[in-house]
Write a protein that holds these residues in place. Sequence first.
Motif, mmCIF file in Angstrom:
data_model
loop_
_atom_site.group_PDB
_atom_site.id
_atom_site.type_symbol
_atom_site.label_atom_id
_atom_site.label_comp_id
_atom_site.label_asym_id
_atom_site.label_seq_id
_atom_site.Cartn_x
_atom_site.Cartn_y
_atom_site.Cartn_z
ATOM 1 N N ARG A 72 13.524 -4.790 2.944
ATOM 2 C CA ARG A 72 13.594 -5.145 1.965
ATOM 3 C C ARG A 72 13.097 -4.054 1.144
ATOM 4 O O ARG A 72 11.839 -3.676 1.109
ATOM 5 C CB ARG A 72 13.088 -6.523 1.272
ATOM 6 N N ILE A 73 14.060 -3.306 0.137
ATOM 7 C CA ILE A 73 13.399 -2.165 -0.822
ATOM 8 C C ILE A 73 13.800 -2.362 -2.121
ATOM 9 O O ILE A 73 14.678 -2.912 -2.500
ATOM 10 C CB ILE A 73 14.428 -1.006 -0.196
ATOM 11 N N THR A 74 12.669 -2.178 -2.747
ATOM 12 C CA THR A 74 12.865 -2.188 -4.124
ATOM 13 C C THR A 74 13.290 -0.923 -4.978
ATOM 14 O O THR A 74 12.268 0.097 -4.724
ATOM 15 C CB THR A 74 11.739 -2.940 -4.989
ATOM 16 N N LEU A 75 14.162 -0.799 -5.538
ATOM 17 C CA LEU A 75 14.440 0.601 -6.198
ATOM 18 C C LEU A 75 13.876 0.891 -7.454
ATOM 19 O O LEU A 75 13.267 -0.048 -8.064
ATOM 20 C CB LEU A 75 15.784 0.753 -6.357
ATOM 21 N N PRO A 76 13.925 2.067 -8.042
ATOM 22 C CA PRO A 76 13.084 2.438 -9.223
ATOM 23 C C PRO A 76 13.461 1.535 -10.425
ATOM 24 O O PRO A 76 12.965 1.380 -11.310
ATOM 25 C CB PRO A 76 13.428 3.933 -9.497
ATOM 26 N N ASP A 77 14.779 1.343 -10.346
ATOM 27 C CA ASP A 77 15.336 0.375 -11.465
ATOM 28 C C ASP A 77 14.922 -1.179 -11.337
ATOM 29 O O ASP A 77 15.265 -1.789 -12.243
ATOM 30 C CB ASP A 77 16.846 0.590 -11.824
ATOM 31 N N GLY A 78 14.202 -1.467 -10.396
ATOM 32 C CA GLY A 78 13.854 -2.720 -10.189
ATOM 33 C C GLY A 78 14.815 -3.647 -9.212
ATOM 34 O O GLY A 78 14.512 -4.776 -8.791
ATOM 35 N N ARG A 79 16.085 -3.184 -8.891
ATOM 36 C CA ARG A 79 17.040 -3.809 -7.808
ATOM 37 C C ARG A 79 16.541 -3.792 -6.723
ATOM 38 O O ARG A 79 15.905 -2.902 -6.019
ATOM 39 C CB ARG A 79 18.292 -2.991 -8.018
ATOM 40 N N THR A 80 16.434 -5.030 -6.018
ATOM 41 C CA THR A 80 15.878 -5.187 -4.431
ATOM 42 C C THR A 80 17.200 -5.198 -3.629
ATOM 43 O O THR A 80 18.446 -5.729 -3.858
ATOM 44 C CB THR A 80 15.371 -6.422 -4.409
#
Length: 105
Positions: A72-80
């Motif tokens: 699971r990865i959380t991107l800089p914009d907050g999207r998982t």
Amino acid sequence: MNVPTWLLPHRVTVEPYAGDSAYGKTYRPAVEDVPALVAETIRTVRDPQGREVTSTAQIITAPGLDCPAESRITLPDGRTTTAITVAHHTAPGLPVPQSTEVMCE
């Protein structure tokens, strides 16, 4: 030689996939503030089973990132998102940077 840190302006959080349990997927402790280069573009890639799937984000990080497929990865914009495939780019003896590339759902 590793990919220079100045080429990794974004920060992501990675929760490495640990396997399945009776209650669903399990993850190891999150690794926060991972320097990365994130490109949120749509691409067709093959998953580990060989099926064509759509990747909506591609991440480049320094080599050695602990991020197996299904992490699971959380991107800089907050999207998982979830890692589809992970490629470790090395070039022993050549003057090119080593990196880890992650294709995400």
